[in-house]
Design a protein around this motif. Structure first.
Motif, short mmCIF file in Angstrom:
data_model
loop_
_atom_site.label_atom_id
_atom_site.label_comp_id
_atom_site.label_asym_id
_atom_site.label_seq_id
_atom_site.Cartn_x
_atom_site.Cartn_y
_atom_site.Cartn_z
N ALA A 32 -1.74 9.24 3.30
CA ALA A 32 -3.19 9.38 3.46
C ALA A 32 -3.90 8.05 3.21
CB ALA A 32 -3.72 10.45 2.52
N ILE A 33 -3.48 7.33 2.17
CA ILE A 33 -4.09 6.02 1.86
C ILE A 33 -3.82 5.03 2.98
CG2 ILE A 33 -4.01 4.06 0.28
CD1 ILE A 33 -3.48 6.04 -1.99
N LEU A 34 -2.65 5.11 3.58
CA LEU A 34 -2.30 4.23 4.69
C LEU A 34 -3.26 4.45 5.86
CD1 LEU A 34 -0.08 2.11 5.30
CD2 LEU A 34 1.21 3.95 6.41
N CYS A 35 -3.53 5.73 6.17
CA CYS A 35 -4.47 6.06 7.25
C CYS A 35 -5.88 5.57 6.91
CB CYS A 35 -4.48 7.56 7.49
SG CYS A 35 -3.00 8.20 8.30
N SER A 36 -6.30 5.78 5.65
CA SER A 36 -7.63 5.35 5.24
C SER A 36 -7.76 3.83 5.29
CB SER A 36 -7.93 5.84 3.82
OG SER A 36 -8.14 7.24 3.81
N GLY A 37 -6.71 3.13 4.90
CA GLY A 37 -6.72 1.68 4.96
C GLY A 37 -6.89 1.19 6.39
N CYS A 38 -6.20 1.85 7.31
CA CYS A 38 -6.33 1.55 8.73
C CYS A 38 -7.75 1.80 9.21
CB CYS A 38 -5.32 2.39 9.53
SG CYS A 38 -5.40 2.15 11.32
N SER A 39 -8.34 2.91 8.77
CA SER A 39 -9.70 3.27 9.16
C SER A 39 -10.70 2.23 8.68
CB SER A 39 -10.06 4.64 8.58
OG SER A 39 -11.42 4.95 8.80
N ILE A 40 -10.61 1.82 7.42
CA ILE A 40 -11.53 0.84 6.86
C ILE A 40 -11.41 -0.49 7.59
CG2 ILE A 40 -12.07 -0.50 4.78
CD1 ILE A 40 -10.97 2.02 3.21
N LEU A 41 -10.18 -0.90 7.88
CA LEU A 41 -9.94 -2.16 8.59
C LEU A 41 -10.52 -2.11 10.00
CD1 LEU A 41 -8.57 -4.90 8.19
CD2 LEU A 41 -6.48 -3.90 9.14
N LEU A 42 -10.35 -0.98 10.69
CA LEU A 42 -10.86 -0.83 12.06
C LEU A 42 -12.39 -0.81 12.07
CD1 LEU A 42 -8.35 1.80 13.46
CD2 LEU A 42 -8.64 -0.54 14.29
N LEU A 43 -13.00 -0.14 11.10
CA LEU A 43 -14.47 -0.10 11.03
C LEU A 43 -15.03 -1.49 10.74
CD1 LEU A 43 -14.97 3.23 9.05
CD2 LEU A 43 -15.69 2.78 11.40
N PHE A 44 -14.35 -2.22 9.86
CA PHE A 44 -14.76 -3.60 9.58
C PHE A 44 -14.64 -4.45 10.84
CE2 PHE A 44 -13.83 -7.95 8.13
CZ PHE A 44 -14.94 -8.18 7.33
N SER A 45 -13.58 -4.22 11.60
CA SER A 45 -13.36 -4.95 12.85
C SER A 45 -14.44 -4.63 13.87
CB SER A 45 -11.98 -4.58 13.41
OG SER A 45 -11.83 -5.02 14.75
#
Length: 386
Positions: A32-45
């Motif tokens: 779950a944290i891996l998915c959230s990390g991906c989400s945060i990175l994509l939103l920042f991008s």
């Protein structure tokens, strides 16, 4: 005579922290944290590249805060026996229903571009009560099934179970949020089938499919009908309702095998309406490519299957039913959201778990996982050597 075993002085008892860590479902939380990390990175991008005018810095910050709050909730719930949580249904169930009903009042909000009035705004704080209602429904329905397991196939008992499922599903449908109403229906059916209902009721459910025709004729609006019809007849949409999905597919294919990268500049990306929310999977494929999209799908599949596995390892039926409800919720969210992006399902506003932007949805998903982790911890406690 059997002597009771007592540890020698040299043997150190396990510390509380060590016991807690040993009983924690670390792989589920990590996924779950891996998915959230991906989400945060994509939103920042998305914000840094200026892909969407609707996405500001607040989006990735909100997602980060929601993720941290969700992890805290998982940690707290893992310490609590899920039986105790289930017994408090008389507190959280009425609260969830009242919050949902408030959407029909002046406090209810209709988000820009959405068809449903499913949000509450209190001051500067805005959230979606249906996410709270999902959790309350999973808990109350699991409790109902576990207490009525022996009698559930009796007609009156089955009728009460159906009414239990229809109340939240109907409330959400009245809001116009048909996507979330489908999620509730799938949770209801998934938990019901896990309880091994009689084949007669399964047959009755199949016979009840004509009810879908009635919903088509008397409940769905013209816009919702058109969204379904364009899937069967692409290019025949006079109101251009296909635009969002066409752009989503274009963005997905733009990433090719390895993606255009996270910070390649605005000109490298295809802009998609609601790319940060319902169409986040399109951005996954665009930025990270086919390889990244498959990796995200595999992690989400692991999450779903791990929840199901933990359910079948639960020490009682309540734990099994709770995990079945969480699995059904995660699974249908993933299928419907990715189906929207691939243009094999209509656009009905269902976010991708842990990936799509949304504070309420993210926290509620973590709370649902917290229940599963509690079940896992209790099963580990039961099976440990004494």
């Amino acid at each position: 005579m059997i002597r009771k075993y007592t540890p020698s002085r040299r043997e150190k008892p396990e510390s509380w922290l060590h016991q807690y860590w040993r009983r924690l479902d670390k792989s589920l939380i990590f996924a779950a944290i891996l998915c959230s990390g991906c989400s945060i990175l994509l939103l920042f991008s998305i914000w840094q590249n200026g892909i969407s005018d609707a996405v500001g810095a607040s989006y990735y910050r909100t997602q980060l805060f929601s993720c941290l709050l969700g992890i805290v909730c998982v940690g707290a719930l893992s310490l609590i026996d899920y039986h105790k949580i289930a017994k408090l249904w008389f507190i959280y169930a009425p609260i969830a229903l009242v919050l949902t009903c408030l959407c029909f009042t002046a406090l209810g909000q209709r988000r820009e571009g959405a068809d449903d009035q499913a949000w509450l705004k209190i001051g500067s704080f805005q959230f979606q009560p249906s996410e709270v209602l999902k959790l309350a429904f999973i808990l109350t329905f699991a409790t109902h099934l576990s207490k009525d397991e022996e009698n559930m196939n009796k007609p009156l008992h089955m009728l009460l179970l159906i009414v239990h499922g229809m109340i939240p599903t109907g409330l959400i449908a009245l809001q116009g949020d048909y996507g979330t109403a489908i999620v509730f229906a799938v949770i209801f059916l998934g938990m019901l089938f896990t309880a091994r209902i009689s084949w007669k009721y399964v047959l009755a459910i199949l016979i009840a499919i004509p009810a879908a025709l009635a919903a088509w004729n008397f409940i769905l609006g013209d816009t919702h009908k058109q969204r379904i019809l364009v899937l069967l007849h692409p290019g025949t949409d006079p109101e251009n309702l296909e635009y969002q999905q066409d752009r989503g597919l274009e963005a997905l294919s733009n990433g090719k095998i390895f993606g255009v990268g996270l910070f390649s500049g605005e000109d490298a990306y295809v802009s998609v309406p609601e790319i940060h929310n319902d169409f986040m999977f399109a951005q996954v494929g665009q930025a990270l490519g086919f390889v990244g999209a498959i990796a995200v799908v595999l992690v989400l599949a692991f999450l779903c299957l791990k929840v199901l596995y933990d359910g079948y390892r639960a020490k009682d039926s309540l734990g099994l039913f709770l995990c079945a409800g969480v699995f059904a919720m995660l699974f249908i969210h993933c299928v419907m959201n990715i189906g929207m992006v691939l243009k094999v399902a209509p656009v009905i506003g269902v976010p991708l778990p842990f990936i799509s932007a949304g504070g309420t949805a993210t926290v509620s998903m973590y709370v649902a996982l917290g229940l599963v982790v509690s079940i896992y911890s209790q099963s580990k406690r039961k099976n440990r050597h004494r």
